[in-house]
Design a protein around this motif. Sequence first.
Motif, PDB file in Angstrom:
ATOM      1  N   ALA A   1     -38.854 -66.771  41.645  1.00 41.61           N
ATOM      2  CA  ALA A   1     -38.605 -65.476  42.216  1.00 41.61           C
ATOM      3  C   ALA A   1     -40.209 -64.772  42.591  1.00 41.61           C
TER       4      ALA A   1
ATOM      5  N   MET B   1     -24.627 -67.583  35.285  1.00 44.42           N
ATOM      6  CA  MET B   1     -25.390 -66.684  36.238  1.00 44.42           C
ATOM      7  C   MET B   1     -26.684 -67.143  36.308  1.00 44.42           C
ATOM      8  N   LEU B   2     -27.419 -67.413  35.307  1.00 44.95           N
ATOM      9  CA  LEU B   2     -28.742 -67.800  35.711  1.00 44.95           C
ATOM     10  C   LEU B   2     -28.773 -69.051  36.349  1.00 44.95           C
TER      11      LEU B   2
ATOM     12  N   LEU C   1     -26.748 -70.138  38.569  1.00 43.76           N
ATOM     13  CA  LEU C   1     -26.640 -69.700  39.956  1.00 43.76           C
ATOM     14  C   LEU C   1     -27.842 -69.173  40.420  1.00 43.76           C
ATOM     15  N   CYS C   2     -28.577 -68.308  39.766  1.00 45.94           N
ATOM     16  CA  CYS C   2     -29.782 -67.709  40.199  1.00 45.94           C
ATOM     17  C   CYS C   2     -30.622 -68.869  40.590  1.00 45.94           C
ATOM     18  N   LEU C   3     -30.908 -69.814  39.800  1.00 48.96           N
ATOM     19  CA  LEU C   3     -31.646 -70.802  40.029  1.00 48.96           C
ATOM     20  C   LEU C   3     -31.489 -71.507  41.389  1.00 48.96           C
TER      21      LEU C   3
ATOM     22  N   VAL D   1     -36.428 -68.709  36.738  1.00 53.44           N
ATOM     23  CA  VAL D   1     -35.889 -67.554  37.769  1.00 53.44           C
ATOM     24  C   VAL D   1     -37.269 -66.761  38.092  1.00 53.44           C
TER      25      VAL D   1
ATOM     26  N   THR E   1     -34.519 -68.536  32.382  1.00 53.20           N
ATOM     27  CA  THR E   1     -35.237 -67.155  32.689  1.00 53.20           C
ATOM     28  C   THR E   1     -36.476 -67.225  33.019  1.00 53.20           C
TER      29      THR E   1
ATOM     30  N   GLY F   1     -29.677 -70.499  43.632  1.00 46.42           N
ATOM     31  CA  GLY F   1     -29.823 -69.805  45.017  1.00 46.42           C
ATOM     32  C   GLY F   1     -31.542 -69.740  45.477  1.00 46.42           C
ATOM     33  N   LEU F   2     -32.205 -69.558  44.360  1.00 48.82           N
ATOM     34  CA  LEU F   2     -33.712 -69.331  44.490  1.00 48.82           C
ATOM     35  C   LEU F   2     -34.397 -70.632  45.035  1.00 48.82           C
TER      36      LEU F   2
END
Lengths: 348, 276
Positions: free
Chosen positions: A307, A30-31, A33-35, A303, A300, A37-38
């Motif tokens: 973000a 999940m982390l 994917l977040c990375l 991210v 994290t 995406g960002l």
Amino acid sequence: MTLIIDTQAAAPAAHARNRGTRRAVMALSMLGLCLVGLIALTLSCGQGCLPPAHVLTALTGADAGGADFVVNDLRLPRVLMSLVVGLCFGLGGAAFQVMLRNPLASPDIIGISAGAGAAAVFAIVVLSLEGWAVSAVAVGAGLGIATLIWGLSSGRGAAGARLILVGIGVSAMLNSVTSYLLLDAPAWDRAEAMRWLTGSVNGAQLVQVWPVVAALVVFGGLLALSARDLDLLRLGDDAARALGVRSDATRFRVTLAAVGLVAFATSAAGPVAFVAFLSGPIAARLTGGGRCILPAAGMTGAVLVLAGDYAGQFLLPARLPVGVVTGAIGAPFLLLLILRANRNGGTL
Amino acid sequence: MTMARQLRTQDLSAGYDARVILKDISLEVPAGRITAIVGGNASGKSTLLRTLARILKPKGGSVLLDGNVIHDMPSNAVARIMGLLPQSPIAPEGITVVDLVGRGRHPHHGLFSRWNAADDRAVTDALTATGIAGLAERDLDTLSGGQRQRAWIAMTLAQQTDLLLLDEPTTFLDVAHQIDVLDLLVDMNLSRGTTVVMVLHDLNLAVRYADHLIAVAQGGIHCQGTPADVLTEATVKTVFGLDCRIAIDPVSGTPTMVPIGRHKSGSVRQETQPSK
Ligand SMILES: Nc1ncnc2c1ncn2[C@@H]1O[C@H](COP(=O)(O)OP(=O)(O)OP(=O)(O)O)[C@@H](O)[C@H]1O
Ligand SMILES: [Mg+2]
């Protein structure tokens, strides 16, 4: 032999263990994917949005009709800087928190970031140093501060309230040193001063990114090698040593690695407020506190910086450096932790 | 069957910083037997156990494991031979029982080796032996004190060592579970030949379960030997400062200590110490 009675049937260890692993893998994915995406968001959308295809062609070096400058010279260094700095702060912060068994014992609260920051400013303003030399001074100062705080609180092993309080005092002192040095450097504009006070990735250049990448490899590697032993230290010194962990050597290695990570990141982007402090607890929530806490905390951190920087640039009414955004998130969390620690009897 | 390991000390002095707690201790842990260490609070039982386990550096003399000075041996090698359950280990937040027990496998792994089937078997065996297989996936902080204690014991068992050192393994346990844990240690001792050294507060259980008893007092070993030899009214008086009577345990046939307090001791009290 009479077994101690338990109602449930014996669940094989493998099964139970796999469940824990699954959760950690989920959290890490999940982390990740977040990375991704960002990173994609920051590369393609700024003042205006570029189609993904243009971003890709620009990244691969082909001429993309103007996208090249925006993507490769403006956005890419900024993204890379956010990424590596976030990783460094996340890893370094969580390493301290795990080692000292205390979420308040992160380098940005106990003065290590402040020390590295003040040293970096001193190196630039007074000694007129640049690049690696600044980082080296910052690492040296970080280690010095760590030793000083350890000494002042005579902290053997777990960190009590004493270490935290001494650290907060030292941190405040060092921050005023930074402010004083900045007052003395009239050549600097406000943006540059903000970088050293709260942390910023404004105007990042690729040449500034590489030392942090190197630190990530060297000190991150050292941390990875010590990760298992560090994990066992959470059981207390006696239990860890009985399992063959050399506790003092492990603590030394972890301190060195964490200070190295934090100091290099600080000398590149300033002490980005509270990223080191926030990453560990968030990662622990996500992974369930298993062995994957260090990589999860690193991600994290990345991210948070990505973000925070994006929000500071484009989502808020005023343009703010990343440290102001992360600081605004971190401060309430710090209060919450202190309140909770107080309710638990004040042992932090 | 495990190897019989020889653990002994030579003029051992142990303590903290400038303070020497135990002086000139020479003892030999009988291989393949169960040894219990007894003594009052703060007499140095944990200090002795921790020094034996290579956790505390001796102030003088040495601890010898199979003839080698234990402090010169690599910590990992020692951890494959000797396990220790500390008196107050720390339960990290958010760790499950199976995670904790799995930590016991650490000494069997190098830096890059991976978890394997033997590890799973060791962990399952340890969970089953301590009767907490059903709790494997629970968070450690959600367990009762006794359940948690058994999880820690399981971790030490998963280490699969020839020597097992336990500091008050029965604290937090109810009477039935105390007996269960001690029976389990005897099982390990009989079936695998594991040498057990444990600190126990319950003198009567120590006498019943141990083959060898060590009484610690006044910075040294007051006396040691078979439980029947050690447990006398005089020993209890010097070691614990307590008057008592020795009777025969109707169940095990071993001696058993019946304390005499200031109250509720019937007519015996007057006989032992006539009131002024
Ligand atoms: N880490 C330490 N640093 C300094 N002194 C210590 C330390 N641990 C124990 N001591 C001291 O050493 C002495 C012996 O302590 P030890 O823990 O060995 O006693 P014990 O026999 O295990 O007692 P108990 O039955 O209460 O567990 C005590 O006076 C204690 O205060
Ligand atoms: Mg003790």
